[in-house]
Motif scaffolding. Structure first.
Motif, PDB file in Angstrom:
ATOM      1  N   THR A   3     -18.627   3.514  -1.904  1.00 13.98           N
ATOM      2  CA  THR A   3     -17.917   3.096  -0.796  1.00 13.98           C
ATOM      3  C   THR A   3     -16.890   1.718  -0.142  1.00 13.98           C
ATOM      4  OG1 THR A   3     -19.949   4.655   0.250  1.00 13.98           O
ATOM      5  CG2 THR A   3     -18.942   3.138   2.159  1.00 13.98           C
ATOM      6  N   ALA A   4     -18.289   1.162  -1.070  1.00 11.55           N
ATOM      7  CA  ALA A   4     -17.914  -0.205  -1.471  1.00 11.55           C
ATOM      8  C   ALA A   4     -16.483  -0.257  -1.757  1.00 11.55           C
ATOM      9  CB  ALA A   4     -18.932  -1.563  -2.099  1.00 11.55           C
ATOM     10  N   ALA A   5     -16.112  -0.026  -2.952  1.00 11.80           N
ATOM     11  CA  ALA A   5     -14.268   0.375  -2.879  1.00 11.80           C
ATOM     12  C   ALA A   5     -13.599   0.614  -2.644  1.00 11.80           C
ATOM     13  CB  ALA A   5     -14.622   1.014  -5.140  1.00 11.80           C
ATOM     14  N   LEU A   6     -13.821   2.057  -1.642  1.00  7.28           N
ATOM     15  CA  LEU A   6     -13.448   2.416  -1.023  1.00  7.28           C
ATOM     16  C   LEU A   6     -13.196   1.281   0.411  1.00  7.28           C
ATOM     17  CD1 LEU A   6     -12.302   5.417   0.331  1.00  7.28           C
ATOM     18  CD2 LEU A   6     -13.954   5.912   0.905  1.00  7.28           C
ATOM     19  N   THR A   7     -14.090   0.768   1.012  1.00  2.00           N
ATOM     20  CA  THR A   7     -13.966  -0.022   1.458  1.00  2.00           C
ATOM     21  C   THR A   7     -13.139  -1.519   1.268  1.00  2.00           C
ATOM     22  OG1 THR A   7     -16.091   0.468   2.551  1.00  2.00           O
ATOM     23  CG2 THR A   7     -14.860  -1.964   3.371  1.00  2.00           C
ATOM     24  N   LYS A   8     -12.946  -2.221   0.604  1.00  2.79           N
ATOM     25  CA  LYS A   8     -12.548  -3.233  -0.192  1.00  2.79           C
ATOM     26  C   LYS A   8     -10.173  -2.696  -0.651  1.00  2.79           C
ATOM     27  CE  LYS A   8     -11.638  -5.843  -4.071  1.00  2.79           C
ATOM     28  NZ  LYS A   8     -11.798  -6.034  -5.689  1.00  2.79           N
ATOM     29  N   ALA A   9     -10.147  -1.469  -0.679  1.00  2.00           N
ATOM     30  CA  ALA A   9      -9.239  -0.442  -1.041  1.00  2.00           C
ATOM     31  C   ALA A   9      -8.553  -0.656   0.309  1.00  2.00           C
ATOM     32  CB  ALA A   9      -8.969   0.596  -1.720  1.00  2.00           C
ATOM     33  N   ASN A  10      -9.234   0.347   1.191  1.00  2.20           N
ATOM     34  CA  ASN A  10      -8.523   0.081   2.319  1.00  2.20           C
ATOM     35  C   ASN A  10      -8.352  -1.268   3.227  1.00  2.20           C
ATOM     36  OD1 ASN A  10      -9.115   2.733   3.081  1.00  2.20           O
ATOM     37  ND2 ASN A  10     -10.691   2.785   4.112  1.00  2.20           N
ATOM     38  N   ASP A  11      -8.952  -2.190   3.265  1.00  2.00           N
ATOM     39  CA  ASP A  11      -8.536  -3.282   3.403  1.00  2.00           C
ATOM     40  C   ASP A  11      -7.629  -3.658   2.600  1.00  2.00           C
ATOM     41  OD1 ASP A  11     -11.019  -3.564   5.432  1.00  2.00           O
ATOM     42  OD2 ASP A  11     -11.976  -4.874   3.680  1.00  2.00           O
ATOM     43  N   VAL A  12      -7.614  -3.781   1.466  1.00  2.00           N
ATOM     44  CA  VAL A  12      -5.968  -3.696   1.036  1.00  2.00           C
ATOM     45  C   VAL A  12      -5.045  -3.446   0.981  1.00  2.00           C
ATOM     46  CG1 VAL A  12      -4.827  -4.047  -1.625  1.00  2.00           C
ATOM     47  CG2 VAL A  12      -7.459  -4.792  -0.483  1.00  2.00           C
ATOM     48  N   LEU A  13      -4.856  -2.416   1.578  1.00  2.00           N
ATOM     49  CA  LEU A  13      -3.684  -1.670   2.262  1.00  2.00           C
ATOM     50  C   LEU A  13      -3.404  -2.264   3.662  1.00  2.00           C
ATOM     51  CD1 LEU A  13      -4.457   2.233   0.348  1.00  2.00           C
ATOM     52  CD2 LEU A  13      -2.748   0.354   0.179  1.00  2.00           C
ATOM     53  N   ALA A  14      -4.294  -1.950   4.182  1.00  2.00           N
ATOM     54  CA  ALA A  14      -4.676  -2.735   5.740  1.00  2.00           C
ATOM     55  C   ALA A  14      -3.857  -3.978   5.693  1.00  2.00           C
ATOM     56  CB  ALA A  14      -5.404  -2.744   6.537  1.00  2.00           C
ATOM     57  N   ASN A  15      -3.766  -4.734   4.436  1.00  2.00           N
ATOM     58  CA  ASN A  15      -3.374  -6.583   4.215  1.00  2.00           C
ATOM     59  C   ASN A  15      -1.397  -6.432   4.193  1.00  2.00           C
ATOM     60  OD1 ASN A  15      -3.014  -8.931   4.388  1.00  2.00           O
ATOM     61  ND2 ASN A  15      -4.667  -8.975   2.821  1.00  2.00           N
ATOM     62  N   THR A  16      -0.903  -6.497   4.935  1.00  2.00           N
ATOM     63  CA  THR A  16       0.741  -6.805   4.729  1.00  2.00           C
ATOM     64  C   THR A  16       1.049  -7.754   3.144  1.00  2.00           C
ATOM     65  OG1 THR A  16       1.066  -8.400   6.571  1.00  2.00           O
ATOM     66  CG2 THR A  16       1.629  -5.790   6.585  1.00  2.00           C
ATOM     67  N   ASN A  17       0.052  -8.749   3.761  1.00  2.00           N
ATOM     68  CA  ASN A  17       0.352  -9.934   2.595  1.00  2.00           C
ATOM     69  C   ASN A  17      -0.535  -9.724   1.083  1.00  2.00           C
ATOM     70  OD1 ASN A  17       2.406 -10.914   4.340  1.00  2.00           O
ATOM     71  ND2 ASN A  17      -0.161 -12.174   5.580  1.00  2.00           N
ATOM     72  N   VAL A  18      -0.383  -8.452   1.356  1.00  2.00           N
ATOM     73  CA  VAL A  18      -1.826  -8.857  -0.510  1.00  2.00           C
ATOM     74  C   VAL A  18      -0.294  -8.668  -1.679  1.00  2.00           C
ATOM     75  CG1 VAL A  18      -1.246  -5.809  -0.120  1.00  2.00           C
ATOM     76  CG2 VAL A  18      -3.008  -6.779  -1.678  1.00  2.00           C
ATOM     77  N   ASN A  19      -1.432  -9.311  -2.657  1.00  2.00           N
ATOM     78  CA  ASN A  19      -0.191  -9.584  -3.762  1.00  2.00           C
ATOM     79  C   ASN A  19      -0.715  -8.147  -4.678  1.00  2.00           C
ATOM     80  OD1 ASN A  19      -2.518 -10.312  -5.817  1.00  2.00           O
ATOM     81  ND2 ASN A  19      -2.035 -12.280  -3.916  1.00  2.00           N
ATOM     82  N   SER A  20       0.782  -8.188  -5.969  1.00  2.00           N
ATOM     83  CA  SER A  20       0.068  -7.208  -6.720  1.00  2.00           C
ATOM     84  C   SER A  20      -0.824  -6.965  -7.502  1.00  2.00           C
ATOM     85  CB  SER A  20       1.371  -7.014  -8.143  1.00  2.00           C
ATOM     86  OG  SER A  20       1.280  -8.057  -8.173  1.00  2.00           O
ATOM     87  N   ALA A  26      -8.283  -4.046  -6.154  1.00  2.00           N
ATOM     88  CA  ALA A  26      -8.320  -2.252  -5.797  1.00  2.00           C
ATOM     89  C   ALA A  26      -8.835  -1.615  -6.234  1.00  2.00           C
ATOM     90  CB  ALA A  26      -8.268  -2.891  -4.199  1.00  2.00           C
ATOM     91  N   TYR A  27      -7.560  -1.426  -6.443  1.00  2.00           N
ATOM     92  CA  TYR A  27      -7.316   0.310  -7.714  1.00  2.00           C
ATOM     93  C   TYR A  27      -7.733   0.451  -8.949  1.00  2.00           C
ATOM     94  CZ  TYR A  27      -4.427   4.227  -9.419  1.00  2.00           C
ATOM     95  OH  TYR A  27      -4.382   5.407 -10.494  1.00  2.00           O
ATOM     96  N   GLU A  28      -7.580  -0.302  -9.226  1.00  2.00           N
ATOM     97  CA  GLU A  28      -8.852   0.012 -10.647  1.00  2.00           C
ATOM     98  C   GLU A  28     -10.279  -0.346 -10.061  1.00  2.00           C
ATOM     99  OE1 GLU A  28      -8.073  -3.794 -13.102  1.00  2.00           O
ATOM    100  OE2 GLU A  28      -6.558  -2.208 -13.934  1.00  2.00           O
ATOM    101  N   ASP A  29     -11.355  -0.674  -9.213  1.00  2.00           N
ATOM    102  CA  ASP A  29     -12.438  -0.859  -8.596  1.00  2.00           C
ATOM    103  C   ASP A  29     -12.180   0.798  -7.787  1.00  2.00           C
ATOM    104  OD1 ASP A  29     -12.782  -3.087  -9.683  1.00  2.00           O
ATOM    105  OD2 ASP A  29     -13.337  -4.472  -7.288  1.00  2.00           O
ATOM    106  N   LEU A  30     -11.811   1.245  -7.153  1.00  2.00           N
ATOM    107  CA  LEU A  30     -11.804   2.409  -6.637  1.00  2.00           C
ATOM    108  C   LEU A  30     -12.240   3.542  -7.737  1.00  2.00           C
ATOM    109  CD1 LEU A  30     -11.869   3.952  -4.482  1.00  2.00           C
ATOM    110  CD2 LEU A  30      -9.319   4.118  -4.213  1.00  2.00           C
ATOM    111  N   LYS A  35     -15.676   7.089 -10.484  1.00  2.00           N
ATOM    112  CA  LYS A  35     -15.677   7.578 -12.291  1.00  2.00           C
ATOM    113  C   LYS A  35     -16.888   7.595 -12.221  1.00  2.00           C
ATOM    114  CE  LYS A  35     -15.100   7.271 -17.064  1.00  2.00           C
ATOM    115  NZ  LYS A  35     -14.560   6.172 -18.123  1.00  2.00           N
ATOM    116  N   ALA A  36     -17.913   6.451 -11.653  1.00  2.00           N
ATOM    117  CA  ALA A  36     -19.396   6.635 -11.858  1.00  2.00           C
ATOM    118  C   ALA A  36     -20.119   7.011 -10.959  1.00  2.00           C
ATOM    119  CB  ALA A  36     -19.866   5.515 -11.544  1.00  2.00           C
ATOM    120  N   LEU A  37     -19.014   7.720  -9.481  1.00  2.00           N
ATOM    121  CA  LEU A  37     -19.844   8.537  -9.013  1.00  2.00           C
ATOM    122  C   LEU A  37     -20.019  10.112  -9.037  1.00  2.00           C
ATOM    123  CD1 LEU A  37     -20.639   9.083  -6.210  1.00  2.00           C
ATOM    124  CD2 LEU A  37     -18.742   9.605  -5.223  1.00  2.00           C
TER     125      LEU A  37
END
Length: 232
Positions: A3-20, A26-30, A35-37
């Motif tokens: 859930t925490a990784a998914l929230t972080k990924a959503n925040d990153v995707l919503a941020n237009t100023n995110v860098n690569s 965020a992608y690796e955390d997700l 995998k752990a789930l």
């Protein structure tokens, strides 16, 4: 974690100023969380029976194996299960208490024959509070008395009710040739037990033996069937 990784990924995707770099992190955390789930949802591997007195040709082999792997029953020793030995009432209380995570209970003298600091004391007190077990008309519990088949059925019935199951049963059990031997209080609990496959009867299914002692092997069958009914 997922859930925490998914929230972080959503925040990153919503941020237009995110860098690569942030995007890849965020992608690796997700991926790692997913995998752990997946690994945590996989059933634990079945443990082989360590008991030298239980082999595959015996009727109770599969029941003992399931009860052991589910953590419902343990061995009498590390290498012996003693399937034909009896279970006493204190031991049965321990089984139900274990199924509920061995919750702590403060000692009180609920039963005059259940002293403090016995191996069964906390389990008996918990089971009494939960309505799983009852004492005898003289106020005692008799923890070392061998549990009868009708008592075992009644305790499981009460545990199922404690877990919120509808335990109503209209099963007709009068066809058993020893139906009249069932103590009146236990007729409804045995009917439920028969309907749900906990008890199938002895002598090709014609005799319930309600007052007979429940062996450890018989308790395995009853507990495994009950587990499937309660936790299905």
């Amino acid at each position: 974690l997922f859930t925490a990784a998914l929230t972080k990924a959503n925040d990153v995707l919503a941020n237009t100023n995110v860098n690569s770099k942030e995007y890849m992190s965020a992608y690796e955390d997700l991926l790692n969380a997913q995998k752990a789930l997946t690994l945590s949802s996989q059933p634990e591997p079945e443990k082989p029976l360590p008991f030298t007195d239980v082999n595959e040709i015996q009727w109770y082999h599969s029941w003992v194996k399931e009860a052991y792997n589910l953590g419902l029953m343990t061995g009498a020793t590390e290498t012996l299960f003693k399937p034909n030995a009896n279970m006493n009432r204190g031991m049965v209380a321990i089984v139900f208490h274990r199924m509920e995570g061995s919750k702590k209970v403060e000692y009180s003298k609920v039963f005059p024959d259940v002293a403090n600091n016995q191996y069964y004391t906390t389990s008996v007190l918990w089971a009494k509070q939960a309505g799983v077990i009852n004492g005898y008309t003289d106020g005692t519990f008799k923890p070392l008395r061998n549990v009868s088949r009708e008592e075992m059925a009644t305790m499981i019935y009460n545990f199922a009710k404690y877990k919120g199951l509808n335990v109503k049963s209209n099963k007709d059990i009068t066809y058993f040739n020893d139906y009249a031997k069932i103590t009146p209080y236990a007729r409804v609990t045995i009917a439920w037990a028969v309907e749900n496959g906990l008890i199938s009867g002895k002598d090709n299914g014609v005799r319930l033996d309600p007052l007979g002692h429940a062996t450890r092997a018989e308790c395995c069958k009853m507990l495994v069937q009950a587990y499937k009914v309660i936790y299905k």
